[in-house]
Design a protein around this motif. Structure first.
Motif, PDB file in Angstrom:
ATOM      1  N   ARG A  79       0.832  -1.206   0.000  1.00 50.01           N
ATOM      2  CA  ARG A  79       0.000   0.000   0.000  1.00 50.01           C
ATOM      3  C   ARG A  79       0.864   1.252   0.000  1.00 50.01           C
ATOM      4  O   ARG A  79       0.630   2.183  -0.784  1.00 50.01           O
ATOM      5  CB  ARG A  79      -0.921  -0.004   1.218  1.00 50.01           C
ATOM      6  CG  ARG A  79      -1.706   1.304   1.402  1.00 50.01           C
ATOM      7  CD  ARG A  79      -2.630   1.225   2.615  1.00 50.01           C
ATOM      8  NE  ARG A  79      -3.204   2.530   2.906  1.00 50.01           N
ATOM      9  CZ  ARG A  79      -2.654   3.427   3.731  1.00 50.01           C
ATOM     10  NH1 ARG A  79      -1.497   3.143   4.353  1.00 50.01           N
ATOM     11  NH2 ARG A  79      -3.231   4.599   3.941  1.00 50.01           N
ATOM     12  N   ILE A 132       1.219   4.242  -2.965  1.00 45.04           N
ATOM     13  CA  ILE A 132       0.926   5.645  -2.684  1.00 45.04           C
ATOM     14  C   ILE A 132       2.135   6.538  -2.979  1.00 45.04           C
ATOM     15  O   ILE A 132       2.008   7.620  -3.553  1.00 45.04           O
ATOM     16  CB  ILE A 132       0.475   5.819  -1.218  1.00 45.04           C
ATOM     17  CG1 ILE A 132      -0.881   5.141  -0.993  1.00 45.04           C
ATOM     18  CG2 ILE A 132       0.390   7.294  -0.842  1.00 45.04           C
ATOM     19  CD1 ILE A 132      -1.308   5.117   0.470  1.00 45.04           C
ATOM     20  N   GLY A 170      -2.238   9.603  -2.460  1.00 47.88           N
ATOM     21  CA  GLY A 170      -3.225   8.568  -2.163  1.00 47.88           C
ATOM     22  C   GLY A 170      -3.926   8.103  -3.417  1.00 47.88           C
ATOM     23  O   GLY A 170      -3.807   8.707  -4.489  1.00 47.88           O
ATOM     24  N   THR A 171      -4.628   7.002  -3.293  1.00 48.59           N
ATOM     25  CA  THR A 171      -5.414   6.461  -4.393  1.00 48.59           C
ATOM     26  C   THR A 171      -6.805   6.128  -3.868  1.00 48.59           C
ATOM     27  O   THR A 171      -7.035   6.052  -2.655  1.00 48.59           O
ATOM     28  CB  THR A 171      -4.777   5.185  -4.963  1.00 48.59           C
ATOM     29  OG1 THR A 171      -4.850   4.133  -3.966  1.00 48.59           O
ATOM     30  CG2 THR A 171      -3.313   5.409  -5.343  1.00 48.59           C
ATOM     31  N   GLU A 172      -7.715   5.925  -4.781  1.00 46.57           N
ATOM     32  CA  GLU A 172      -9.075   5.571  -4.370  1.00 46.57           C
ATOM     33  C   GLU A 172      -9.080   4.245  -3.629  1.00 46.57           C
ATOM     34  O   GLU A 172      -9.817   4.055  -2.651  1.00 46.57           O
ATOM     35  CB  GLU A 172      -9.982   5.494  -5.611  1.00 46.57           C
ATOM     36  CG  GLU A 172     -11.441   5.229  -5.279  1.00 46.57           C
ATOM     37  CD  GLU A 172     -12.328   5.288  -6.511  1.00 46.57           C
ATOM     38  OE1 GLU A 172     -13.439   4.730  -6.451  1.00 46.57           O
ATOM     39  OE2 GLU A 172     -11.914   5.886  -7.529  1.00 46.57           O
ATOM     40  N   GLU A 173      -8.233   3.322  -4.057  1.00 47.69           N
ATOM     41  CA  GLU A 173      -8.173   1.998  -3.428  1.00 47.69           C
ATOM     42  C   GLU A 173      -7.478   2.036  -2.070  1.00 47.69           C
ATOM     43  O   GLU A 173      -7.934   1.422  -1.100  1.00 47.69           O
ATOM     44  CB  GLU A 173      -7.428   1.025  -4.341  1.00 47.69           C
ATOM     45  CG  GLU A 173      -7.213  -0.359  -3.729  1.00 47.69           C
ATOM     46  CD  GLU A 173      -6.339  -1.251  -4.599  1.00 47.69           C
ATOM     47  OE1 GLU A 173      -6.073  -2.390  -4.181  1.00 47.69           O
ATOM     48  OE2 GLU A 173      -5.914  -0.799  -5.686  1.00 47.69           O
ATOM     49  N   ASP A 174      -6.355   2.779  -1.982  1.00 43.97           N
ATOM     50  CA  ASP A 174      -5.512   2.734  -0.794  1.00 43.97           C
ATOM     51  C   ASP A 174      -5.758   3.869   0.186  1.00 43.97           C
ATOM     52  O   ASP A 174      -5.274   3.833   1.320  1.00 43.97           O
ATOM     53  CB  ASP A 174      -4.033   2.764  -1.207  1.00 43.97           C
ATOM     54  CG  ASP A 174      -3.653   1.555  -2.047  1.00 43.97           C
ATOM     55  OD1 ASP A 174      -3.956   0.439  -1.610  1.00 43.97           O
ATOM     56  OD2 ASP A 174      -3.061   1.745  -3.122  1.00 43.97           O
ATOM     57  N   GLY A 175      -6.493   4.888  -0.239  1.00 43.15           N
ATOM     58  CA  GLY A 175      -6.661   6.052   0.615  1.00 43.15           C
ATOM     59  C   GLY A 175      -5.375   6.862   0.669  1.00 43.15           C
ATOM     60  O   GLY A 175      -4.479   6.709  -0.160  1.00 43.15           O
ATOM     61  N   GLY A 176      -5.260   7.729   1.661  1.00 43.54           N
ATOM     62  CA  GLY A 176      -4.062   8.542   1.829  1.00 43.54           C
ATOM     63  C   GLY A 176      -3.278   8.121   3.054  1.00 43.54           C
ATOM     64  O   GLY A 176      -3.578   7.100   3.695  1.00 43.54           O
ATOM     65  N   ASP A 225      -2.063   8.868   6.900  1.00 37.55           N
ATOM     66  CA  ASP A 225      -2.419   9.674   8.062  1.00 37.55           C
ATOM     67  C   ASP A 225      -1.167  10.359   8.615  1.00 37.55           C
ATOM     68  O   ASP A 225      -0.060  10.187   8.088  1.00 37.55           O
ATOM     69  CB  ASP A 225      -3.121   8.829   9.128  1.00 37.55           C
ATOM     70  CG  ASP A 225      -2.255   7.709   9.705  1.00 37.55           C
ATOM     71  OD1 ASP A 225      -1.010   7.866   9.732  1.00 37.55           O
ATOM     72  OD2 ASP A 225      -2.815   6.692  10.149  1.00 37.55           O
TER      73      ASP A 225
END
Length: 459
Positions: free
Chosen positions: A106, A110, A249-255, A257
């Motif tokens: 992941r 990113i 970030g990506t739609e699949e993995d998010g950003g 934190d």
């Protein structure tokens, strides 16, 4: 996985001293011990170190074929579960250097877009600016000499901090310069000890390391929080890496934190300044010891740059300088030893490696292997002509590792090293004052003494 056809063969290795094995040799000089072990026992060596009950047993792999097997073709079977990585993970977090499995994949997805060639090439002006600042300061050095170890560490730290933090570079540089040596010493001591006291115990070493870690975390968190509060001005080529991390970030993995951002920043600070500083310092020092090679490199720099600042496209226009850098990285790889832990039993070089075994590969030793490199201790940049590179095994030279965990920042490291060296060498002729530089192997290869050169302004 390789079939196991010689399961009864005993892996050779040094006996060392009774009860303690190779413990003293490894503590005195890990790199010399590994080099001697390959010469005396071959390309796979079993080490035993420490007293009964506190004993460390590991296998050292020195052949390019074995290194490829561990880092690439059977990478899934050799993980970063090694105790040393756990010690690195404590102060620097679970970033790209130490994470595994789904976490690593992941993070890599990113962060990878931040290290494309186009994005990294956009940092060339910052590299040239920081290197020119060093060249300007060298106009009046005390006694006409400088220590390349300290100078290149400062240059690489300022450069990576500027690219990471933009205008917040000064606060970050001061903190990293103060805290990193404390943390590195602590990590190395614990990483190579068979048993350690709990970190929560208030020993002087634990307290000092905890304070340095807290200070480092605080400055990274503070800069990142300020960046988020102010609202980053976009993600164009001029944006610093921290800005890009807050937006990545990506739609699949998010950003990422806030903790994940800090952990990536810490890894970039560690990997992005100590390794490049080592490569730059030894490239310049070797050229200072070999005036003929230095003259050829400077002639190339003068012809290509013709007085202008270097840019990203010059990386391909400076082959002699690039070959000198690669040869310096062969002799002084910034990551001289890489450790892993096997998951399942396998075979390497005709010997059975049991499941759960700790293994290491060593660019330091493989880069000096006499079957791969003629007169291996000699500085010879012509080893890295395109034709000779193509004729060698892929893992005869691997300063950036290899396989799925290869260094994400290798293009940035090469760009920074070549461009910074070009700026300094167009301005000065270097003559070595110190011929031999003592070394120590910690998280990265480190000079344990000065590498002083005498300066003569040119041009």
């Amino acid at each position: 996985m390789t079939s196991m056809t010689h399961t009864t063969r005993t892996v050779p290795g040094p006996k060392g001293v009774p009860f303690l094995g190779s413990m003293f040799d490894l503590r005195r000089s890990t790199l010399e011990t590994f080099t001697r072990a390959r010469r005396e026992h071959g390309d796979l060596v079993r080490f035993v170190a420490g007293p009964p009950g506190l004993r460390s047993v590991f296998h050292a792999v020195f052949s390019p074929e074995g290194s490829q097997q561990i880092l690439a073709s059977e990478a899934a079977n050799f993980r970063k579960d090694h105790p040393f990585y756990e010690e690195v993970r404590q102060p620097f977090g679970n970033g790209l250097l130490t994470s595994q499995d789904a976490d690593y994949l992941r993070q890599r997805r990113i962060v990878q877009p931040l290290f494309t060639k186009r994005r990294v090439d956009g940092y060339a002006a910052a590299v040239a600016s920081e290197a020119q600042a060093v060249a300007d300061r060298w106009r009046t050095p005390p006694g006409g000499t400088v220590d390349l170890v300290g100078e290149m560490n400062r240059l690489a730290l300022r450069t990576v901090s500027r690219i990471l933090f933009g205008t917040d570079v000064e606060a970050a540089v001061a903190t990293v310069h103060r805290c990193f040596p404390v943390i590195n010493k602590y990590v190395v001591r614990r990483g190579f000890s068979p048993r350690n006291l709990p970190r929560r115990w208030p020993t002087p070493a634990n307290r000092k390391a905890a304070a340095a870690t807290a200070e480092l975390n605080a400055v990274c968190d503070s800069i990142a929080a300020g960046r988020r509060a102010a609202g980053a001005p976009g993600d164009g080529e001029g944006a610093d890496l921290l800005t890009l991390l807050t937006r990545a970030g990506t739609e699949e993995d998010g950003g990422l934190d806030a903790t994940e951002i800090r952990e990536q920043v810490l890894v970039f600070l560690l990997a992005g300044h100590e390794t490049t500083a080592t490569s730059l310092a030894f490239t310049l020092h070797l050229l200072a010891r070999h005036p003929g090679e230095q003259a050829r490199v400077r002639e190339e720099i003068d012809a290509v740059l013709a007085g202008r600042d270097p840019e990203a496209a010059d990386l391909d226009r400076l082959p002699k300088l690039t070959m000198a850098l690669k040869e310096a990285m062969r002799l002084y790889p910034a990551a001289p030893v890489v450790s892993r832990r096997g998951v399942a039993a396998t075979e390497i070089g005709g010997y059975r490696i049991p499941d759960g075994a700790d293994v290491i590969v060593s660019p330091w030793v493989t880069h000096r292997h006499p079957d791969l490199w003629e007169d291996p201790e000699r500085f010879d940049p012509l080893r890295f002509t395109p034709e000779r590179e193509a004729a060698r095994h892929r893992y005869a030279w691997f300063p950036f590792g290899g396989g799925p965990r290869a260094c994400i920042g290798q293009h940035f490291s090469m760009l920074e090293s070549v461009l910074a060296a070009a700026v300094l060498l167009r301005s000065y002729e270097l003559t070595a004052v110190d011929r031999d530089v003592p070394l120590t192997a910690g998280i990265t290869l480190q000079a344990a003494g000065p590498a002083r050169v005498r300066l003569r302004a040119v041009g």
